[in-house]
Scaffold this active site. Sequence first.
Site, short mmCIF file in Angstrom:
data_model
loop_
_atom_site.label_atom_id
_atom_site.label_comp_id
_atom_site.label_asym_id
_atom_site.label_seq_id
_atom_site.Cartn_x
_atom_site.Cartn_y
_atom_site.Cartn_z
N THR A 1 0.55 -0.79 0.02
CA THR A 1 -0.09 -0.01 -0.08
C THR A 1 0.77 1.45 0.11
O THR A 1 0.89 2.75 -0.09
CB THR A 1 -0.69 0.08 1.28
OG1 THR A 1 -0.42 -0.26 1.78
CG2 THR A 1 -1.81 -1.37 0.66
N HIS B 1 36.06 4.44 -24.60
CA HIS B 1 36.45 5.91 -24.48
C HIS B 1 36.06 6.68 -25.56
O HIS B 1 36.70 6.12 -26.76
CB HIS B 1 38.10 6.05 -24.45
CG HIS B 1 39.15 7.49 -24.59
ND1 HIS B 1 38.86 8.76 -23.27
CD2 HIS B 1 39.42 8.29 -25.63
CE1 HIS B 1 38.75 9.28 -24.29
NE2 HIS B 1 39.54 9.49 -24.96
N GLY C 1 15.47 18.96 2.95
CA GLY C 1 16.38 19.07 1.52
C GLY C 1 17.48 17.27 1.32
O GLY C 1 17.39 16.94 1.31
N SER D 1 3.41 4.83 0.78
CA SER D 1 2.92 5.56 1.92
C SER D 1 2.89 6.97 0.92
O SER D 1 2.24 6.79 -0.09
CB SER D 1 4.69 5.91 1.46
OG SER D 1 5.54 5.96 0.39
N ILE E 1 13.06 14.67 -2.82
CA ILE E 1 11.92 15.48 -3.14
C ILE E 1 12.05 16.28 -3.19
O ILE E 1 11.82 17.11 -4.36
CB ILE E 1 10.83 14.61 -2.76
CG1 ILE E 1 10.50 13.52 -2.70
CG2 ILE E 1 9.56 15.05 -3.02
CD1 ILE E 1 9.76 12.33 -1.74
N HIS F 1 12.49 0.97 -6.69
CA HIS F 1 13.51 -0.32 -6.87
C HIS F 1 13.97 -1.38 -5.47
O HIS F 1 13.23 -3.05 -6.40
CB HIS F 1 15.24 0.18 -7.94
CG HIS F 1 16.04 0.59 -6.90
ND1 HIS F 1 14.93 2.42 -6.90
CD2 HIS F 1 16.42 0.98 -6.71
CE1 HIS F 1 16.10 2.80 -6.31
NE2 HIS F 1 16.71 2.43 -6.11
N GLU G 1 14.74 18.11 -6.20
CA GLU G 1 14.19 17.52 -7.49
C GLU G 1 13.66 18.00 -8.03
O GLU G 1 13.75 18.98 -9.05
CB GLU G 1 13.95 16.08 -7.63
CG GLU G 1 15.40 15.08 -7.08
CD GLU G 1 14.78 13.67 -7.19
OE1 GLU G 1 15.77 12.64 -7.71
OE2 GLU G 1 13.31 13.62 -8.07
N MET H 1 13.01 3.93 1.66
CA MET H 1 11.15 4.21 0.26
C MET H 1 11.94 4.22 -1.11
O MET H 1 11.83 5.28 -1.81
CB MET H 1 10.61 5.23 0.97
CG MET H 1 10.05 4.71 2.07
SD MET H 1 9.04 5.97 3.14
CE MET H 1 7.56 5.43 4.12
#
EC number: 1.8.1.4
Length: 467
Positions: free
Chosen positions: A144, A445, A182, A146, A185, A322, A188, A319
């Site tokens: 479920t 390279h 900070g 967050s 989330i 992946h 970004e 949280m």
Amino acid sequence: MSQFDVTIIGSGPGGYVAAIRCAQLGFKTAIIEKYPTLGGTCLNVGCIPSKALLASSHHFEEISHMAEHGIEVAGEVKVNLAKMIERKQSVVDQTSGGVKFLMDKNKVTVFEGVGSFEDATHIKVTKNDRSSEILESKYTIIATGSKPSSLPFISIDKERIITSTEALKLPEVPKHLVIIGGGVIGIELGQVYLRLGAQVSVVEYLDRIIPGMDAALSKELTKVLKKQGMKFYTSHKVKEVTRNGNSVTVKADDAKGNEVVLEGDYTLVAVGRKPYTDGLDAEKAGVKLTDRGQVEVNNHLQTTTPNIYAIGDVVRGAMLAHKAEEEGVMVAEYLAGQKPHIDYNLIPGVVYTWPEVAAVGKTEEQLKEAGVAYKVGSFPFRALGRARASNDIDGFIKILADANTDEVLGVHMIGARAADLIAEAVTAMEFRASAEDISRMSHAHPTFAEAIKEAALAATDNRALHV
């Protein structure tokens, strides 16, 4: 009454991946989702839409600075925020639709409604029209997720005092966006609107941003974002947030008790997320929750009720989408009698700013606290030919290796494509590679990945070639 081998409550990355793997293993599988679209927070109001906006705003910023590449843009480059958000939504719709396709392809039965336990083997699905039906399930997986956290004294109105959900669909570019928190989330979304022309101020209670990552990454990201124009108020405790019309006032005290007052037209509350178990009626099934509201699980992600499991944000641990996916696969395979395993130390963390930030394994702070003898190899992106060619010279890659065995214990990077480069570090550490092993691998390279090889060389008797 519909009967299933496995029923998953929640269709986020953990839930829908668990459903696919269960179906692949031959289980008759159902998934319950309370919203009309599948994919949970990540696909609808989290990972996917935020990355779409980050990509769009990054393109805008790049176009605005093309002159140094010899590209002249005629006229003023303008932001059409409504169009940008429309594109974001189309990406979300396509991705969510893709999950629906996968459910159909794998013959997973989808129920729309709120799933709640009647007992350990019966789940009630309550639909929007308040009608309901009962499912019988041999096993249940709670996925479920967050929801955004807040502070007790903040009243989120979803208009001017907002969470990340509302920040993904603002009607205008803020004049001054004040961000409380900070972490990943806040940083970004802050960079999205910074690029689009907003003044952005970040208020953080701890002494640095992205505090869960290696301190060197935090220091470098702070330096880069300050250069871009973002302002930081670290070691500041927010004590009051009030709205007056279209203005929001944030008051905070610094470490010495001095008050700072910030006035903005929007305030984003980004102080983390908390497990979501509302309406689950876990107690009816004998499922115990922890003091933090998480579902209590053992090492097999089994709850206090043997036939019920839980994964993702609703259980302990980072949280991360992946991480939830890996747990979904693990539970499905465990139910099938297999012996899956997750090494939580090797689940990478990423911040999708530009430059990107990524890490896996132990930080320097953790190694020092544990008393582990280690050595450090670091390589700056500005010494990399590919980075200079694309003008992505901010950042570095740092490798931490055991001082005695040379085994890689942690890899921390900030720079272009770090979100993709971290996979090489995860692979190396999964096979317990040494810094010497990585340094002996041929890297094409010019590529950004060469910085990993150079950092490994630096950790191996300080043998970096290009610094």
